[in-house]
Design a protein around this motif. Structure first.
Motif, PDB file in Angstrom:
ATOM      1  N   PHE A   1      -4.652   6.938   5.436  1.00 25.50           N
ATOM      2  CA  PHE A   1      -3.986   6.185   4.556  1.00 25.50           C
ATOM      3  C   PHE A   1      -3.072   5.184   5.224  1.00 25.50           C
ATOM      4  CE2 PHE A   1      -5.806   9.542   2.280  1.00 25.50           C
ATOM      5  CZ  PHE A   1      -6.581   8.989   1.272  1.00 25.50           C
ATOM      6  N   ALA A   2      -3.377   3.680   4.790  1.00 29.81           N
ATOM      7  CA  ALA A   2      -2.501   2.641   5.332  1.00 29.81           C
ATOM      8  C   ALA A   2      -0.861   3.090   5.086  1.00 29.81           C
ATOM      9  CB  ALA A   2      -2.925   1.274   4.757  1.00 29.81           C
ATOM     10  N   SER A   3      -0.166   2.576   5.920  1.00 30.40           N
ATOM     11  CA  SER A   3       1.589   2.847   5.711  1.00 30.40           C
ATOM     12  C   SER A   3       1.933   1.621   5.588  1.00 30.40           C
ATOM     13  CB  SER A   3       1.958   3.525   6.917  1.00 30.40           C
ATOM     14  OG  SER A   3       1.841   3.003   7.990  1.00 30.40           O
ATOM     15  N   ALA A   4       1.368   0.509   5.632  1.00 33.40           N
ATOM     16  CA  ALA A   4       1.829  -0.835   5.588  1.00 33.40           C
ATOM     17  C   ALA A   4       0.243  -1.962   5.327  1.00 33.40           C
ATOM     18  CB  ALA A   4       2.664  -1.508   6.630  1.00 33.40           C
ATOM     19  N   SER A   5       0.696  -2.915   4.811  1.00 30.01           N
ATOM     20  CA  SER A   5      -0.463  -4.179   4.573  1.00 30.01           C
ATOM     21  C   SER A   5      -0.999  -4.481   6.041  1.00 30.01           C
ATOM     22  CB  SER A   5       0.256  -5.177   3.809  1.00 30.01           C
ATOM     23  OG  SER A   5       0.461  -4.709   2.461  1.00 30.01           O
ATOM     24  N   GLY A   6      -2.310  -4.714   6.053  1.00 31.70           N
ATOM     25  CA  GLY A   6      -2.961  -5.160   7.156  1.00 31.70           C
ATOM     26  C   GLY A   6      -4.337  -5.739   7.033  1.00 31.70           C
ATOM     27  N   GLU A   7      -5.070  -5.939   8.094  1.00 30.43           N
ATOM     28  CA  GLU A   7      -6.485  -6.094   8.344  1.00 30.43           C
ATOM     29  C   GLU A   7      -6.992  -5.279   9.132  1.00 30.43           C
ATOM     30  OE1 GLU A   7      -7.837 -10.483   7.737  1.00 30.43           O
ATOM     31  OE2 GLU A   7      -8.195 -10.036   9.762  1.00 30.43           O
ATOM     32  N   LEU A   8      -8.279  -4.787   8.750  1.00 30.95           N
ATOM     33  CA  LEU A   8      -9.042  -4.157   9.564  1.00 30.95           C
ATOM     34  C   LEU A   8     -10.445  -4.995   9.905  1.00 30.95           C
ATOM     35  CD1 LEU A   8     -10.052  -0.461   9.013  1.00 30.95           C
ATOM     36  CD2 LEU A   8     -12.178  -2.146   9.069  1.00 30.95           C
ATOM     37  N   MET A   9     -10.893  -5.265  11.124  1.00 31.28           N
ATOM     38  CA  MET A   9     -12.042  -5.988  11.242  1.00 31.28           C
ATOM     39  C   MET A   9     -13.351  -5.114  11.296  1.00 31.28           C
ATOM     40  SD  MET A   9     -13.346  -8.793  11.465  1.00 31.28           S
ATOM     41  CE  MET A   9     -12.143 -10.252  11.847  1.00 31.28           C
TER      42      MET A   9
ATOM     43  N   TYR B   1      -6.275  -4.883   3.550  1.00 29.89           N
ATOM     44  CA  TYR B   1      -5.568  -4.032   2.997  1.00 29.89           C
ATOM     45  C   TYR B   1      -4.060  -3.699   2.497  1.00 29.89           C
ATOM     46  CZ  TYR B   1      -4.472  -2.011   7.470  1.00 29.89           C
ATOM     47  OH  TYR B   1      -4.174  -1.880   8.918  1.00 29.89           O
ATOM     48  N   ALA B   2      -3.792  -3.069   1.549  1.00 33.33           N
ATOM     49  CA  ALA B   2      -2.498  -2.606   1.206  1.00 33.33           C
ATOM     50  C   ALA B   2      -2.002  -1.423   1.568  1.00 33.33           C
ATOM     51  CB  ALA B   2      -2.315  -3.174  -0.402  1.00 33.33           C
ATOM     52  N   ASN B   3      -0.578  -1.225   1.439  1.00 29.70           N
ATOM     53  CA  ASN B   3      -0.058   0.202   1.895  1.00 29.70           C
ATOM     54  C   ASN B   3      -0.783   1.103   0.572  1.00 29.70           C
ATOM     55  OD1 ASN B   3       1.707   1.971   2.626  1.00 29.70           O
ATOM     56  ND2 ASN B   3       3.144   1.558   0.952  1.00 29.70           N
ATOM     57  N   GLY B   4      -1.102   2.101   1.252  1.00 26.74           N
ATOM     58  CA  GLY B   4      -1.691   3.312   0.738  1.00 26.74           C
ATOM     59  C   GLY B   4      -3.197   3.214   0.535  1.00 26.74           C
ATOM     60  N   ASP B   5      -4.030   2.034   0.729  1.00 23.13           N
ATOM     61  CA  ASP B   5      -5.104   2.041   0.847  1.00 23.13           C
ATOM     62  C   ASP B   5      -5.928   2.706   1.695  1.00 23.13           C
ATOM     63  OD1 ASP B   5      -5.148   0.181  -1.050  1.00 23.13           O
ATOM     64  OD2 ASP B   5      -5.741  -1.606  -0.049  1.00 23.13           O
ATOM     65  N   ALA B   6      -7.317   3.260   1.545  1.00 24.33           N
ATOM     66  CA  ALA B   6      -7.985   4.267   2.409  1.00 24.33           C
ATOM     67  C   ALA B   6      -8.591   3.307   3.646  1.00 24.33           C
ATOM     68  CB  ALA B   6      -9.171   4.818   1.657  1.00 24.33           C
ATOM     69  N   LEU B   7      -8.222   3.571   4.948  1.00 23.40           N
ATOM     70  CA  LEU B   7      -8.798   3.137   6.128  1.00 23.40           C
ATOM     71  C   LEU B   7      -9.841   4.007   6.637  1.00 23.40           C
ATOM     72  CD1 LEU B   7      -5.526   2.172   7.839  1.00 23.40           C
ATOM     73  CD2 LEU B   7      -7.043   0.793   6.205  1.00 23.40           C
ATOM     74  N   ILE B   8     -11.281   3.757   6.595  1.00 25.67           N
ATOM     75  CA  ILE B   8     -12.396   4.845   6.527  1.00 25.67           C
ATOM     76  C   ILE B   8     -13.208   4.426   7.717  1.00 25.67           C
ATOM     77  CG2 ILE B   8     -14.486   5.596   5.533  1.00 25.67           C
ATOM     78  CD1 ILE B   8     -13.321   5.004   2.663  1.00 25.67           C
ATOM     79  N   THR B   9     -13.697   5.580   8.462  1.00 22.07           N
ATOM     80  CA  THR B   9     -14.526   5.379   9.518  1.00 22.07           C
ATOM     81  C   THR B   9     -15.581   6.650   9.240  1.00 22.07           C
ATOM     82  OG1 THR B   9     -12.582   5.437  11.246  1.00 22.07           O
ATOM     83  CG2 THR B   9     -14.835   6.012  12.222  1.00 22.07           C
ATOM     84  N   GLY B  10     -16.813   5.872   9.292  1.00 20.13           N
ATOM     85  CA  GLY B  10     -18.065   6.698   8.711  1.00 20.13           C
ATOM     86  C   GLY B  10     -19.015   6.691   9.959  1.00 20.13           C
TER      87      GLY B  10
ATOM     88  N   GLY C   1     -21.577   6.558  12.581  1.00 20.82           N
ATOM     89  CA  GLY C   1     -21.803   5.488  13.653  1.00 20.82           C
ATOM     90  C   GLY C   1     -20.315   4.929  14.002  1.00 20.82           C
ATOM     91  N   GLY C   2     -19.346   5.239  13.478  1.00 21.63           N
ATOM     92  CA  GLY C   2     -18.180   4.515  13.757  1.00 21.63           C
ATOM     93  C   GLY C   2     -17.934   3.321  13.007  1.00 21.63           C
ATOM     94  N   ALA C   3     -18.689   3.188  11.814  1.00 22.66           N
ATOM     95  CA  ALA C   3     -18.440   1.966  10.977  1.00 22.66           C
ATOM     96  C   ALA C   3     -17.178   2.281  10.232  1.00 22.66           C
ATOM     97  CB  ALA C   3     -19.442   1.874  10.014  1.00 22.66           C
ATOM     98  N   ARG C   4     -16.347   1.273  10.373  1.00 24.67           N
ATOM     99  CA  ARG C   4     -15.127   1.073   9.452  1.00 24.67           C
ATOM    100  C   ARG C   4     -14.896   0.244   8.556  1.00 24.67           C
ATOM    101  NH1 ARG C   4      -9.930   1.596  12.670  1.00 24.67           N
ATOM    102  NH2 ARG C   4      -9.511   2.726  10.754  1.00 24.67           N
ATOM    103  N   TRP C   5     -14.280   0.522   7.350  1.00 22.73           N
ATOM    104  CA  TRP C   5     -14.095  -0.178   6.335  1.00 22.73           C
ATOM    105  C   TRP C   5     -12.833   0.211   5.652  1.00 22.73           C
ATOM    106  CZ3 TRP C   5     -17.799   3.259   6.663  1.00 22.73           C
ATOM    107  CH2 TRP C   5     -17.852   4.297   5.417  1.00 22.73           C
ATOM    108  N   VAL C   6     -12.410  -0.636   4.505  1.00 17.85           N
ATOM    109  CA  VAL C   6     -11.262  -0.256   3.844  1.00 17.85           C
ATOM    110  C   VAL C   6     -11.729  -0.101   2.252  1.00 17.85           C
ATOM    111  CG1 VAL C   6      -8.912  -1.121   2.635  1.00 17.85           C
ATOM    112  CG2 VAL C   6      -9.845  -1.622   4.889  1.00 17.85           C
TER     113      VAL C   6
END
Length: 144
Positions: free
Chosen positions: A28-36, A44-53, A55-60
């Motif tokens: 869970f994000a501790s601050a706002s940011g951007e995941l590529m 993403y915003a503070n508290g949003d879920a940063l997910i790894t699925g 094959g290593g795919a990542r998304w918010v």
């Protein structure tokens, strides 16, 4: 590359109904940011879920949506804590694209890109995702 706008797969004969079945790793994000992600930027915003699925795919996933869509997997995390989660089985609409394309995740949202053979997924009207062909084959099944 075509830019998809005002897409509604409910009226598209080439779209189908699918269900995702996947266990993911979540922080869970501790601050706002951007995941590529492979498909494009995910702000993403503070508290949003940063997910790894698979094959290593990542998304918010925005926190409110995450809480409604995911449950802790096999007692590895209490809801809201980092760990493994499994998606709730929800039917989505999806279409395999035959040309490169782009689509905004939501109105004024991040723009995602896909290649020919990738899938555009409609979670709800105005709510979209792009899933690479290999990942789609690994985690989505046609709904009954």
């Amino acid at each position: 590359m075509i830019q998809l706008k005002d897409l509604d797969l409910r009226s598209d004969d080439a779209a189908g109904r699918y269900v995702k079945d996947e266990t993911v790793t979540v922080e869970f994000a501790s601050a706002s940011g951007e995941l590529m992600s492979l498909e494009g930027p995910n702000r993403y915003a503070n508290g949003d879920a940063l997910i790894t699925g698979t094959g290593g795919a990542r998304w918010v996933v925005e926190r409110e949506r995450f809480d409604a869509k995911y449950v802790p997997a096999a007692q590895t995390a209490a809801h809201g804590e980092a760990g493994s989660y499994h998606n709730q089985p929800v039917v989505v609409l999806a279409k395999c694209m035959t040309v490169p394309f782009s689509i905004a995740r939501s109105a004024n949202g991040d723009v995602l890109n896909g290649d020919a053979g990738d899938w555009v997924v409609q979670y709800a009207p105005g709510d979209y995702g792009v899933v690479r062909a290999e990942r789609f084959a690994a985690v989505y099944r046609r709904a009954r």
